[in-house]
Design a protein around this motif. Structure first.
Motif, short mmCIF file in Angstrom:
data_model
loop_
_atom_site.label_atom_id
_atom_site.label_comp_id
_atom_site.label_asym_id
_atom_site.label_seq_id
_atom_site.Cartn_x
_atom_site.Cartn_y
_atom_site.Cartn_z
N ARG A 212 10.47 32.22 63.57
CA ARG A 212 9.28 33.02 63.75
C ARG A 212 8.03 32.15 63.76
O ARG A 212 7.08 32.39 64.51
N GLU A 213 8.02 31.13 62.91
CA GLU A 213 6.83 30.30 62.79
C GLU A 213 6.72 29.24 63.89
O GLU A 213 5.62 28.79 64.21
N LYS A 214 7.86 28.85 64.48
CA LYS A 214 7.83 27.73 65.41
C LYS A 214 8.24 28.09 66.85
O LYS A 214 7.81 27.43 67.79
N ASP A 215 9.06 29.14 67.01
CA ASP A 215 9.62 29.46 68.33
C ASP A 215 8.59 30.22 69.16
O ASP A 215 8.59 31.45 69.24
N SER A 216 7.72 29.48 69.82
CA SER A 216 6.60 30.10 70.53
C SER A 216 7.02 30.87 71.77
O SER A 216 6.36 31.85 72.16
N ASN A 217 8.13 30.49 72.41
CA ASN A 217 8.55 31.21 73.62
C ASN A 217 9.60 32.28 73.35
O ASN A 217 10.05 32.97 74.27
N GLY A 218 10.00 32.42 72.10
CA GLY A 218 10.89 33.50 71.70
C GLY A 218 12.30 33.44 72.24
O GLY A 218 12.97 34.46 72.33
N ASP A 219 12.81 32.23 72.56
CA ASP A 219 14.16 32.13 73.10
C ASP A 219 15.21 31.92 72.02
O ASP A 219 16.39 31.74 72.31
N MET A 221 15.48 29.39 70.02
CA MET A 221 15.76 27.97 69.84
C MET A 221 14.44 27.21 69.79
O MET A 221 13.39 27.74 70.14
N LEU A 222 14.52 25.95 69.35
CA LEU A 222 13.32 25.14 69.25
C LEU A 222 13.43 23.91 70.13
O LEU A 222 14.35 23.10 69.96
N ASP A 256 21.61 19.01 73.83
CA ASP A 256 21.17 19.87 74.94
C ASP A 256 19.65 19.99 75.02
O ASP A 256 19.12 20.75 75.83
N GLY A 257 18.94 19.24 74.17
CA GLY A 257 17.49 19.27 74.22
C GLY A 257 16.86 20.43 73.48
O GLY A 257 15.64 20.62 73.55
N LEU A 258 17.66 21.20 72.75
CA LEU A 258 17.17 22.36 72.00
C LEU A 258 17.87 22.41 70.64
O LEU A 258 19.01 21.97 70.51
N LEU A 259 17.18 22.97 69.66
CA LEU A 259 17.80 23.21 68.36
C LEU A 259 18.19 24.67 68.27
O LEU A 259 17.33 25.55 68.30
N ASP A 260 19.52 24.93 68.21
CA ASP A 260 19.97 26.31 68.03
C ASP A 260 19.97 26.64 66.54
O ASP A 260 19.58 25.82 65.70
N GLU A 261 20.39 27.85 66.19
CA GLU A 261 20.33 28.28 64.79
C GLU A 261 21.17 27.40 63.88
O GLU A 261 20.78 27.12 62.74
N HIS A 265 19.66 25.18 60.88
CA HIS A 265 20.20 25.28 59.52
C HIS A 265 20.49 23.90 58.96
O HIS A 265 20.13 23.58 57.81
N ARG A 266 21.14 23.05 59.75
CA ARG A 266 21.48 21.69 59.29
C ARG A 266 20.23 20.87 59.00
O ARG A 266 20.20 20.04 58.09
N TRP A 267 19.18 21.10 59.80
CA TRP A 267 17.93 20.38 59.59
C TRP A 267 17.20 20.89 58.34
O TRP A 267 16.70 20.09 57.54
N MET A 268 17.16 22.18 58.11
CA MET A 268 16.36 22.76 57.05
C MET A 268 17.01 22.71 55.68
O MET A 268 16.33 22.52 54.66
#
Length: 326
Positions: A212-219, A221-222, A256-261, A265-268
């Motif tokens: 919610r705080e980072k995903d500006s395009n709402g897809d 992923m980051l 793939d150039g994106l962070l999925d959920e 999780h692994r990052w946070m």
């Protein structure tokens, strides 16, 4: 001593006040002092090795499972420290062979992490529990953390959207931690609430909050630019390149150039199993004199200062700090 305060929520968002209040407030926002600048929760060993060198207190707490006990051991004579450590060794020795193997030491350390989290939660509960009944109500939490009795007293014009969203996040996580639904948190529930990164039931909320705080395009992923966000505004090119390398080679595991959920999780969320394994390797490297991949009771007691410390260890730390200052 923890800071005593009764301030409006807007003051808690002020950096200078947040430094004072953070001792009593466990915020779940990305401004939480217990989190890294990128939003990840700091692992328990984040201060094990720092700019000042090796922080032996982490080793002692990982064995004793208590900050208070670690501080007490620092005041003991070496002889008394060894004696008390000797009483602990049979409890660590799960198979009774008078040796501590890596698996036994790892299990002990993981249990210490649990005890440390409980000790921390007990201190926080004591601060918030106004009537001393061993439970914290939502109103008590609001008063202790934000200086108000109800969410309605928080003025959006003062706090801004971020502040109001923080309270909404807190309320959602409170209800998740409140397993029996009585509106109050006992010590076990309060521990889940105050240490959400260490309880899997809370992890979906943490990932959702980050999106919610980072995903500006709402897809859902980051991408890299969403990951660095506003942090990049005041950084130089070298910082961006360093973050890019971290994103590409540490965080984006499938490339793939994106962070999925899963990757978020692994990052946070710190992996306590991995932290415990690293601590086991460190303690073995410091104490396994015959390199047989076992720690005898004698080896541990001979290196008691590595495991629990003593008055002599504390004096040695003071000397090291003095030398650094010179």
């Amino acid at each position: 001593m923890y800071c005593q305060y009764y301030v409006s929520f807007v003051l808690l968002l002020t950096p200078n006040i947040l430094f004072c209040a953070s001792a009593a407030v466990h915020s779940h926002s990305l401004d939480d002092p217990e989190r890294e600048s990128d939003g990840a929760y700091r692992p328990r060993d984040s201060e094990h090795f720092n700019d000042m060198g090796h922080n032996v207190e982490f080793d002692h707490e990982a064995i004793l499972g208590s900050v208070k006990e670690a501080e007490e051991f620092d005041k003991l004579s070496p002889e008394e420290s060894k004696r008390r450590l000797g009483l602990m060794l049979p409890k660590m020795d799960l198979n009774g062979d008078k040796f501590i193997d890596r698996d036994e030491l790892k299990k002990w350390i993981l249990n210490s992490f649990i005890n440390l989290a409980r000790e921390e939660a007990e201190e926080r509960l004591t601060e918030a529990d106004e009537d001393g009944d061993g439970l914290v109500t939502w109103s008590e939490y609001l008063r202790d953390s934000f200086g108000v009795d109800t969410e309605e007293e928080l003025n959006p014009e003062d706090t801004g959207d971020t502040g109001m969203q923080l309270v909404r996040d807190e309320k959602i996580m409170w209800k998740t931690a409140d397993r029996n639904g009585d509106g109050k948190l006992d010590i076990a529930e309060f521990e889940v609430f105050t240490n959400p990164e260490e309880h899997s039931v809370m992890h979906p909320h943490l990932v959702s909050q980050a999106l919610r705080e980072k995903d500006s395009n709402g897809d859902g992923m980051l991408d890299f630019h969403e990951y660095i966000g506003e942090r990049a505004q005041h950084q130089d090119k070298e910082w961006v390149m360093t973050e890019r390398d971290k994103y590409d080679h540490e965080l984006d595991s499938n490339g793939d150039g994106l962070l999925d959920e899963h990757e978020i999780h692994r990052w946070m969320i710190p992996d306590n199993n991995e932290i415990a394994e690293e601590e086991v390797s460190h303690l073995f490297a410091s104490s396994d004199d015959d390199h047989d991949e076992l720690l005898s009771f004698e080896e541990i007691l001979q290196h008691h200062h590595v495991f629990v410390g003593s008055e002599a260890t504390d004096f040695g730390n003071d000397i090291d700090r003095f030398d650094d200052e010179l």
